[in-house]
Design an enzyme around this catalytic site. Structure first.
Site, mmCIF file in Angstrom:
data_model
loop_
_atom_site.group_PDB
_atom_site.id
_atom_site.type_symbol
_atom_site.label_atom_id
_atom_site.label_comp_id
_atom_site.label_asym_id
_atom_site.label_seq_id
_atom_site.Cartn_x
_atom_site.Cartn_y
_atom_site.Cartn_z
ATOM 1 N N ARG A 161 -28.026 -38.405 -18.945
ATOM 2 C CA ARG A 161 -28.395 -39.265 -17.809
ATOM 3 C C ARG A 161 -29.767 -39.915 -18.050
ATOM 4 O O ARG A 161 -29.980 -41.080 -17.706
ATOM 5 C CB ARG A 161 -28.427 -38.441 -16.510
ATOM 6 C CG ARG A 161 -27.033 -38.093 -16.011
ATOM 7 C CD ARG A 161 -27.026 -36.895 -15.073
ATOM 8 N NE ARG A 161 -27.803 -37.075 -13.875
ATOM 9 C CZ ARG A 161 -28.221 -36.061 -13.104
ATOM 10 N NH1 ARG A 161 -27.928 -34.809 -13.428
ATOM 11 N NH2 ARG A 161 -28.904 -36.301 -12.028
ATOM 12 N N LYS A 190 -36.199 -39.396 -5.967
ATOM 13 C CA LYS A 190 -35.752 -40.494 -5.092
ATOM 14 C C LYS A 190 -35.165 -39.937 -3.788
ATOM 15 O O LYS A 190 -35.529 -40.359 -2.702
ATOM 16 C CB LYS A 190 -34.702 -41.368 -5.810
ATOM 17 C CG LYS A 190 -35.207 -41.975 -7.114
ATOM 18 C CD LYS A 190 -34.194 -42.862 -7.770
ATOM 19 C CE LYS A 190 -32.930 -42.165 -8.249
ATOM 20 N NZ LYS A 190 -33.132 -41.199 -9.345
ATOM 21 N N ARG A 226 -32.540 -27.630 -9.493
ATOM 22 C CA ARG A 226 -32.164 -28.246 -8.215
ATOM 23 C C ARG A 226 -30.939 -27.573 -7.589
ATOM 24 O O ARG A 226 -29.993 -27.198 -8.254
ATOM 25 C CB ARG A 226 -31.845 -29.730 -8.412
ATOM 26 C CG ARG A 226 -31.279 -30.332 -7.114
ATOM 27 C CD ARG A 226 -31.237 -31.814 -7.110
ATOM 28 N NE ARG A 226 -30.436 -32.374 -8.186
ATOM 29 C CZ ARG A 226 -30.346 -33.670 -8.405
ATOM 30 N NH1 ARG A 226 -31.009 -34.527 -7.651
ATOM 31 N NH2 ARG A 226 -29.603 -34.113 -9.398
ATOM 32 N N ARG A 261 -25.203 -29.089 -8.402
ATOM 33 C CA ARG A 261 -24.375 -30.211 -8.833
ATOM 34 C C ARG A 261 -23.815 -29.983 -10.232
ATOM 35 O O ARG A 261 -24.509 -29.472 -11.102
ATOM 36 C CB ARG A 261 -25.208 -31.504 -8.828
ATOM 37 C CG ARG A 261 -25.144 -32.220 -7.508
ATOM 38 C CD ARG A 261 -26.160 -33.331 -7.398
ATOM 39 N NE ARG A 261 -26.188 -34.281 -8.501
ATOM 40 C CZ ARG A 261 -26.926 -35.392 -8.482
ATOM 41 N NH1 ARG A 261 -27.655 -35.687 -7.423
ATOM 42 N NH2 ARG A 261 -26.922 -36.212 -9.512
ATOM 43 N N ARG A 320 -28.598 -50.127 -10.544
ATOM 44 C CA ARG A 320 -28.852 -49.273 -11.702
ATOM 45 C C ARG A 320 -28.626 -50.010 -13.016
ATOM 46 O O ARG A 320 -28.824 -49.435 -14.077
ATOM 47 C CB ARG A 320 -27.872 -48.109 -11.636
ATOM 48 C CG ARG A 320 -28.524 -46.763 -11.730
ATOM 49 C CD ARG A 320 -27.411 -45.763 -11.530
ATOM 50 N NE ARG A 320 -27.847 -44.450 -11.794
ATOM 51 C CZ ARG A 320 -28.116 -43.552 -10.846
ATOM 52 N NH1 ARG A 320 -28.001 -43.870 -9.581
ATOM 53 N NH2 ARG A 320 -28.480 -42.345 -11.168
HETATM 54 P P1 AP5 Z 1 -34.350 -35.438 -6.240
HETATM 55 O O1 AP5 Z 1 -35.109 -35.967 -5.072
HETATM 56 O O2 AP5 Z 1 -32.988 -34.873 -6.000
HETATM 57 O O3 AP5 Z 1 -34.337 -36.525 -7.408
HETATM 58 P P2 AP5 Z 1 -33.498 -37.845 -7.567
HETATM 59 O O4 AP5 Z 1 -34.427 -38.853 -8.185
HETATM 60 O O5 AP5 Z 1 -32.837 -38.230 -6.287
HETATM 61 O O6 AP5 Z 1 -32.477 -37.345 -8.673
HETATM 62 P P3 AP5 Z 1 -30.911 -37.508 -8.858
HETATM 63 O O7 AP5 Z 1 -30.513 -36.548 -9.945
HETATM 64 O O8 AP5 Z 1 -30.178 -37.402 -7.565
HETATM 65 O O9 AP5 Z 1 -30.851 -38.921 -9.399
HETATM 66 P P4 AP5 Z 1 -29.712 -39.540 -10.166
HETATM 67 O O10 AP5 Z 1 -30.213 -40.942 -10.160
HETATM 68 O O11 AP5 Z 1 -29.371 -38.960 -11.471
HETATM 69 O O12 AP5 Z 1 -28.429 -39.161 -9.293
HETATM 70 P P5 AP5 Z 1 -27.479 -39.990 -8.369
HETATM 71 O O13 AP5 Z 1 -26.943 -39.084 -7.341
HETATM 72 O O14 AP5 Z 1 -28.114 -41.279 -7.925
HETATM 73 O O15 AP5 Z 1 -35.266 -34.335 -6.944
HETATM 74 C C1 AP5 Z 1 -34.781 -33.573 -8.042
HETATM 75 C C2 AP5 Z 1 -35.241 -32.121 -7.923
HETATM 76 O O16 AP5 Z 1 -36.662 -32.049 -8.092
HETATM 77 C C3 AP5 Z 1 -34.960 -31.509 -6.531
HETATM 78 O O17 AP5 Z 1 -34.642 -30.168 -6.737
HETATM 79 C C4 AP5 Z 1 -36.282 -31.661 -5.772
HETATM 80 O O18 AP5 Z 1 -36.443 -30.639 -4.812
HETATM 81 C C5 AP5 Z 1 -37.299 -31.549 -6.893
HETATM 82 N N1 AP5 Z 1 -38.464 -32.420 -6.703
HETATM 83 C C6 AP5 Z 1 -38.436 -33.708 -6.243
HETATM 84 N N2 AP5 Z 1 -39.686 -34.216 -6.222
HETATM 85 C C7 AP5 Z 1 -40.516 -33.226 -6.711
HETATM 86 C C8 AP5 Z 1 -41.910 -33.163 -6.955
HETATM 87 N N3 AP5 Z 1 -42.732 -34.190 -6.701
HETATM 88 N N4 AP5 Z 1 -42.401 -32.012 -7.468
HETATM 89 C C9 AP5 Z 1 -41.589 -30.960 -7.725
HETATM 90 N N5 AP5 Z 1 -40.241 -30.961 -7.501
HETATM 91 C C10 AP5 Z 1 -39.707 -32.096 -7.012
HETATM 92 O O19 AP5 Z 1 -26.325 -40.404 -9.391
HETATM 93 C C11 AP5 Z 1 -25.474 -39.443 -9.973
HETATM 94 C C12 AP5 Z 1 -24.427 -40.140 -10.818
HETATM 95 O O20 AP5 Z 1 -23.638 -41.027 -10.000
HETATM 96 C C13 AP5 Z 1 -24.983 -41.029 -11.933
HETATM 97 O O21 AP5 Z 1 -25.244 -40.295 -13.107
HETATM 98 C C14 AP5 Z 1 -23.833 -42.029 -12.106
HETATM 99 O O22 AP5 Z 1 -22.790 -41.476 -12.870
HETATM 100 C C15 AP5 Z 1 -23.317 -42.230 -10.682
HETATM 101 N N6 AP5 Z 1 -23.965 -43.362 -10.006
HETATM 102 C C16 AP5 Z 1 -24.771 -43.299 -8.908
HETATM 103 N N7 AP5 Z 1 -25.214 -44.524 -8.567
HETATM 104 C C17 AP5 Z 1 -24.678 -45.383 -9.467
HETATM 105 C C18 AP5 Z 1 -24.786 -46.801 -9.662
HETATM 106 N N8 AP5 Z 1 -25.549 -47.562 -8.864
HETATM 107 N N9 AP5 Z 1 -24.095 -47.345 -10.691
HETATM 108 C C19 AP5 Z 1 -23.329 -46.596 -11.497
HETATM 109 N N10 AP5 Z 1 -23.205 -45.262 -11.383
HETATM 110 C C20 AP5 Z 1 -23.869 -44.658 -10.376
#
Ligand code: AP5
Length: 209
Positions: free
Chosen positions: A166, A13, A123, A155, A88
């Site tokens: 997660r 994402k 990552r 992270r 979410r």
């Molecule tokens: P990346 O692009 O970083 O993936 P992402 O989908 O953004 O993954 P996240 O881990 O950031 O998602 P998340 O939803 O767990 O975290 P968030 O910060 O929202 O890609 C991942 C890796 O793969 C990178 O190294 C990239 O280079 C590589 N990659 C990407 N695409 C690729 C491809 N096609 N091929 C190969 N490699 C690739 O949330 C974190 C925490 O915050 C949650 O657990 C929760 O506790 C809290 N939180 C956030 N939002 C909310 C909400 N709305 N409600 C409640 N809690 C929340």
């Protein structure tokens, strides 16, 4: 364009948002980035968020809905935005609808759980701007710093145990949102198991950009 990026942790994402935000000229609003910034600043919000994020659990709906509503009311969101990591849960999606926010499209990035574990354990990200990197798929620049000059870190929630939790939370609490928006005819699905470039080409095509 008011776009939601939906998908499990590690679906890409943040990686796709980085490209789309430049192409569309609109801001990406990432709840994960906002919550981690609050954690770094040691605010009350950050202290509360840390209790949940470190365990791979979701931060309570009312907290996240509050910060997103406040962010969307700012001037730079008037011409559109990309939501990354929000909504979410079904109550978060309903809160967005009830606030009168009309979403154009929901882009669902699809990828298997085992690929996610490989991606997230490898990552790295910029401490300053949040740009994601990967030890194999998207290496950090030779300087060892982000393109913005920021420090590169891993992270705290990118360890295998927390990643698996997660993923479980995603299937239980976030995946039902796809059905919520599908019933409104908003969902466009893209296979995100290929390379970053392949996924990006599929995203651009699916969104008709
Ligand atoms: P990346 O692009 O970083 O993936 P992402 O989908 O953004 O993954 P996240 O881990 O950031 O998602 P998340 O939803 O767990 O975290 P968030 O910060 O929202 O890609 C991942 C890796 O793969 C990178 O190294 C990239 O280079 C590589 N990659 C990407 N695409 C690729 C491809 N096609 N091929 C190969 N490699 C690739 O949330 C974190 C925490 O915050 C949650 O657990 C929760 O506790 C809290 N939180 C956030 N939002 C909310 C909400 N709305 N409600 C409640 N809690 C929340």
């Amino acid at each position: 364009m008011k776009l939601i990026l939906l998908g499990p942790p590690g679906a890409g994402k943040g990686t796709q948002a980085e490209v789309l935000t430049k192409k569309l000229g609109i801001e990406t609003i990432s709840t994960g980035v906002m919550l981690r910034a609050a954690m770094r600043d040691g605010t009350d919000l950050g202290k509360l968020a840390k209790e949940y994020i470190d365990q791979g659990k979701l931060v309570p709906d009312e907290v996240v809905v509050g910060i997103v509503k406040e962010r969307l009311s700012q001037d730079d969101c008037k011409n559109g935005f990309i939501l990354d990591g929000f909504p979410r849960t079904i109550p978060q999606a309903e809160a967005l609808t009830n606030a009168g926010v009309e979403i154009d499209k929901v882009l669902s990035l699809e990828v298997d759980d085992e690929i996610i574990v490989e991606r997230l354990t490898g990552r790295r990200e910029c401490k300053a701007c949040g740009t994601p990197y990967h030890i194999k798929n998207k290496p950090v620049p030779e300087s060892g710093k982000c393109v913005c000059g920021g420090e590169i870190i891993q992270r705290a929630d990118d360890n295998e145990e927390t990643i698996r939790n997660r993923i479980k939370v995603y299937h239980e609490q976030t995946e039902p949102i796809k059905e919520y928006y599908a019933s409104l005819g908003k969902v466009v699905s893209v296979d995100s198991a290929g390379t970053v470039e392949e996924t990006n080409a599929a995203v651009i095509s699916a969104l008709g950009l």
